[in-house]
Motif scaffolding. Structure first.
Motif, PDB file in Angstrom:
ATOM      1  N   THR A  60       0.818  -1.212   0.000  1.00  0.00           N
ATOM      2  CA  THR A  60       0.000   0.000   0.000  1.00  0.00           C
ATOM      3  C   THR A  60       0.853   1.264   0.000  1.00  0.00           C
ATOM      4  O   THR A  60       0.396   2.317  -0.446  1.00  0.00           O
ATOM      5  CB  THR A  60      -0.920   0.043   1.228  1.00  0.00           C
ATOM      6  OG1 THR A  60      -0.131   0.108   2.420  1.00  0.00           O
ATOM      7  CG2 THR A  60      -1.827  -1.181   1.273  1.00  0.00           C
ATOM      8  N   GLY A  61       2.068   1.182   0.544  1.00  0.00           N
ATOM      9  CA  GLY A  61       2.895   2.370   0.670  1.00  0.00           C
ATOM     10  C   GLY A  61       2.589   3.171   1.918  1.00  0.00           C
ATOM     11  O   GLY A  61       3.213   4.200   2.184  1.00  0.00           O
ATOM     12  N   SER A  62       1.640   2.711   2.718  1.00  0.00           N
ATOM     13  CA  SER A  62       1.270   3.380   3.960  1.00  0.00           C
ATOM     14  C   SER A  62       1.231   2.336   5.068  1.00  0.00           C
ATOM     15  O   SER A  62       0.416   1.411   5.024  1.00  0.00           O
ATOM     16  CB  SER A  62      -0.091   4.060   3.816  1.00  0.00           C
ATOM     17  OG  SER A  62      -0.455   4.743   4.993  1.00  0.00           O
ATOM     18  N   SER A  63       2.119   2.462   6.035  1.00  0.00           N
ATOM     19  CA  SER A  63       2.243   1.442   7.068  1.00  0.00           C
ATOM     20  C   SER A  63       1.015   1.402   7.970  1.00  0.00           C
ATOM     21  O   SER A  63       0.649   2.403   8.591  1.00  0.00           O
ATOM     22  CB  SER A  63       3.492   1.709   7.914  1.00  0.00           C
ATOM     23  OG  SER A  63       3.656   0.703   8.882  1.00  0.00           O
ATOM     24  N   GLY A  64       0.374   0.238   8.010  1.00  0.00           N
ATOM     25  CA  GLY A  64      -0.762   0.040   8.894  1.00  0.00           C
ATOM     26  C   GLY A  64      -1.986   0.854   8.538  1.00  0.00           C
ATOM     27  O   GLY A  64      -2.809   1.156   9.413  1.00  0.00           O
ATOM     28  N   PHE A 124      -4.779   2.227   5.006  1.00  0.00           N
ATOM     29  CA  PHE A 124      -5.097   2.436   3.604  1.00  0.00           C
ATOM     30  C   PHE A 124      -4.593   3.821   3.197  1.00  0.00           C
ATOM     31  O   PHE A 124      -4.528   4.741   4.016  1.00  0.00           O
ATOM     32  CB  PHE A 124      -6.609   2.380   3.367  1.00  0.00           C
ATOM     33  CG  PHE A 124      -7.178   0.989   3.327  1.00  0.00           C
ATOM     34  CD1 PHE A 124      -7.100   0.225   2.172  1.00  0.00           C
ATOM     35  CD2 PHE A 124      -7.801   0.449   4.437  1.00  0.00           C
ATOM     36  CE1 PHE A 124      -7.645  -1.047   2.122  1.00  0.00           C
ATOM     37  CE2 PHE A 124      -8.345  -0.827   4.401  1.00  0.00           C
ATOM     38  CZ  PHE A 124      -8.261  -1.578   3.236  1.00  0.00           C
ATOM     39  N   ARG A 125      -4.278   3.989   1.937  1.00  0.00           N
ATOM     40  CA  ARG A 125      -3.997   5.324   1.431  1.00  0.00           C
ATOM     41  C   ARG A 125      -5.302   6.104   1.312  1.00  0.00           C
ATOM     42  O   ARG A 125      -6.392   5.536   1.332  1.00  0.00           O
ATOM     43  CB  ARG A 125      -3.302   5.237   0.066  1.00  0.00           C
ATOM     44  CG  ARG A 125      -1.894   4.674   0.141  1.00  0.00           C
ATOM     45  CD  ARG A 125      -1.171   4.849  -1.181  1.00  0.00           C
ATOM     46  NE  ARG A 125      -1.766   4.009  -2.228  1.00  0.00           N
ATOM     47  CZ  ARG A 125      -1.525   4.180  -3.531  1.00  0.00           C
ATOM     48  NH1 ARG A 125      -0.732   5.162  -3.929  1.00  0.00           N
ATOM     49  NH2 ARG A 125      -2.075   3.376  -4.426  1.00  0.00           N
ATOM     50  N   SER A 126      -5.191   7.401   1.190  1.00  0.00           N
ATOM     51  CA  SER A 126      -6.381   8.245   1.083  1.00  0.00           C
ATOM     52  C   SER A 126      -7.156   7.909  -0.193  1.00  0.00           C
ATOM     53  O   SER A 126      -6.571   7.513  -1.207  1.00  0.00           O
ATOM     54  CB  SER A 126      -5.985   9.720   1.063  1.00  0.00           C
ATOM     55  OG  SER A 126      -5.298  10.068   2.259  1.00  0.00           O
TER      56      SER A 126
END
Length: 216
Positions: A72-76, A78-80
């Motif tokens: 996802t590229g975002s730890s823990g 969801f991305r916006s």
């Protein structure tokens, strides 16, 4: 498992105490199996599909013994929106069409709750509730299955969502069903119920499943 009860308790109980013990053991076995199919290490138990490493290939092909992971590229988290949905699209179209036609999502209820809130650029939700009894709800047109033993998306680097044709990807073998040996002699005045089951499970097709990792 080897639960036991007193002979007197079995004789005097108003309910079927022996049957209750057997049902409790069967339920415990089932919960242990379900956990192993997801996270088991294969040592004396099935190996879970979340325990395999990511493939190192970049051309979309799959190595035996490895399962492709999308990040996802975002730890823990969801991305916006709408990028959270784009992460899910990576899984959908990372799967070959032969498997995609029979694929479904797998995640636990906490991750499902967050996934239901994802919206596209027009503010539309992609989760669709089912209005038919016995039919699962869908996400992007694919059915959802609840795997309570999968990690929650809010855990850093969690492999919290799987998408694939599980009938093709994972094989479960019930070698021996639940058998119960009633033993009133070895531990008198206790009656023991030696209960056993043999079951195995492992990934057999590594290209039929994809995983989403909630990591940077």
């Amino acid at each position: 498992a080897n639960p036991h009860a007193s002979q007197q308790g079995l004789e005097d109980a108003e309910t079927d105490l022996e049957g209750w013990l057997v049902r409790k053991v069967a339920d415990k076995f089932a919960r242990a199996e379900n956990a192993a199919f997801v996270t088991g290490d294969g040592n004396g138990k099935p190996r879970g599909f979340t325990t395999y490493p990511d493939t190192a290939l970049d051309d979309g092909s799959v190595e035996v013994g490895k399962i492709q992971q999308f990040v996802t590229g975002s730890s823990g988290a969801f991305r916006s929106d709408p990028d959270g949905l784009n992460d899910l699209l990576d899984l959908v179209y990372g799967l070959k069409s032969a498997y995609r036609s029979r694929a479904n999502w797998a995640m636990n209820r906490m991750t499902l709750g967050a996934t239901r809130k994802l919206q596209d650029s027009d503010g539309n939700y992609q989760w669709q509730p089912s209005n038919i009894v016995g039919q699962p709800s869908t996400l992007m047109g694919y059915p959802l299955a609840s795997f309570e033993d999968m990690p929650t998306f809010s855990t850093a680097n969690a492999l919290a969502i799987a998408f694939g044709d599980f009938g093709e990807a994972y094989q479960i073998v019930d070698r021996v069903g639940i058998s119960v040996l009633r033993d009133p002699y070895s531990a008198k005045p206790e009656v023991t119920f030696y209960t056993r089951k043999r079951v195995g499970g492992d990934v057999v097709n590594f290209e039929a499943i994809k995983l989403l990792k909630f990591g940077a």
